[in-house]
Motif scaffolding. Structure first.
Motif, mmCIF file in Angstrom:
data_model
loop_
_atom_site.group_PDB
_atom_site.id
_atom_site.type_symbol
_atom_site.label_atom_id
_atom_site.label_comp_id
_atom_site.label_asym_id
_atom_site.label_seq_id
_atom_site.Cartn_x
_atom_site.Cartn_y
_atom_site.Cartn_z
ATOM 1 N N ARG A 35 60.490 35.100 27.483
ATOM 2 C CA ARG A 35 60.786 33.709 27.837
ATOM 3 C C ARG A 35 61.968 33.633 28.799
ATOM 4 N NH1 ARG A 35 60.792 31.926 23.052
ATOM 5 N NH2 ARG A 35 63.034 32.086 22.640
ATOM 6 N N ILE A 38 60.853 34.668 32.207
ATOM 7 C CA ILE A 38 60.074 33.619 32.878
ATOM 8 C C ILE A 38 61.013 32.557 33.454
ATOM 9 C CG2 ILE A 38 58.440 31.730 32.519
ATOM 10 C CD1 ILE A 38 57.017 33.518 30.467
ATOM 11 N N TYR A 39 62.007 32.151 32.661
ATOM 12 C CA TYR A 39 62.958 31.142 33.147
ATOM 13 C C TYR A 39 63.704 31.659 34.377
ATOM 14 C CZ TYR A 39 62.309 28.751 28.632
ATOM 15 O OH TYR A 39 61.782 28.103 27.530
ATOM 16 N N CYS A 42 61.425 31.560 37.356
ATOM 17 C CA CYS A 42 61.263 30.188 37.832
ATOM 18 C C CYS A 42 62.448 29.763 38.689
ATOM 19 C CB CYS A 42 61.099 29.234 36.653
ATOM 20 S SG CYS A 42 59.512 29.406 35.794
ATOM 21 N N CYS A 56 58.030 24.694 31.833
ATOM 22 C CA CYS A 56 57.374 25.879 31.271
ATOM 23 C C CYS A 56 56.679 25.551 29.948
ATOM 24 C CB CYS A 56 58.389 26.999 31.068
ATOM 25 S SG CYS A 56 58.927 27.781 32.607
ATOM 26 N N THR A 66 52.139 30.094 30.235
ATOM 27 C CA THR A 66 52.989 29.509 31.266
ATOM 28 C C THR A 66 52.605 29.996 32.652
ATOM 29 O OG1 THR A 66 54.830 29.321 29.699
ATOM 30 C CG2 THR A 66 55.368 29.219 32.044
#
Length: 231
Positions: A35, A38-39, A42, A56, A66
């Motif tokens: 997670r 992914i952040y 982004c 997300c 996501t």
């Protein structure tokens, strides 16, 4: 379905195992690492930092993963996403061999197949760390480079798993997953599915009247949930 779908018809039964947070404990924190990755990704592609989490979460809810939302709305480089998010995961230093898991999987009286929303390299890494990679006939995974790839809990993901494993009758299919939504979807198409979670499933994710709400807090306890598969 009748009698909770616990008696399979003539033919060879198959058990589909989810991988992440199912074959190993979610307390290991692999999902948190992913997670965070992914952040960070982004942020690198220019998403507003104040809305990354909300966006997300929305993509995960709408698309099952996501990354599918990022592909659809941001035209991301999928290869770079995999390198940035999956590559740095400390899987080998966190996930250790699990002899109890191995013995349990070996003892099940069905065919064995891995069924994951992760990519193939991630799935292989995890199974190898657990030292159970040789126990599965195959892996149904998500190919993030494939346009509009299917993923759980979409029905076509379950159809894909059946097609890839050569099974035509849903009554032959057994399944374990840590996601209540994935388990619910499997039950709705006729699979016998077990929720593996320390959380008690809510009424919105159960299928009262269609199948027994099979539930265990640990994959190691699967023989006590489906003893007929281990007799």
């Amino acid at each position: 379905m009748t009698k909770d779908n616990l008696e399979a018809p003539p033919g060879e039964r198959i058990f589909y195992f989810d991988i992440d947070n199912c074959l190993y404990s979610p307390e290991l924190g692999i999902d948190r690492q992913m997670r965070d990755g992914i952040y960070a990704f982004c942020g690198e592609i220019g998403m507003d930092s104040a809305s990354i989490v909300k966006t997300c979460n929305s993509y995960y809810k709408d698309y099952g993963l996501t990354v599918r939302g990022l592909i659809n709305h941001h035209d991301i480089d999928v290869v770079k996403f995999i390198e940035k998010v999956d590559g740095p995961l400390q899987i080998e230093s966190i996930i250790k061999p699990d002899p109890t898991l191995r013995l349990m999987i070996q003892s099940i009286k069905t065919r064995r197949w891995a069924f994951t929303n992760a990519g193939i390299m991630h799935a292989k890494r995890v199974l190898k760390c657990l030292q159970v990679d040789d126990l599965f006939e195959g892996i149904t995974f998500c190919d993030y480079t494939e346009p509009d790839f299917p993923c759980k809990p979409e029905r076509r993901a379950y159809s894909k798993a059946m097609a890839e494993s050569g099974v035509a009758d849903v009554r032959l299919c057994y399944f374990a997953d840590d996601s209540a939504q994935n388990v619910k979807a499997a039950r709705e198409i006729g699979w016998t599915a077990v929720l593996v979670s320390k959380q008690t499933p809510s009424a919105s994710t159960t299928n009262a009247g269609t199948t027994k709400d099979l539930h265990t807090t640990s994959i190691h306890d699967l023989p006590s949930v489906l003893p007929q598969l281990f007799a």
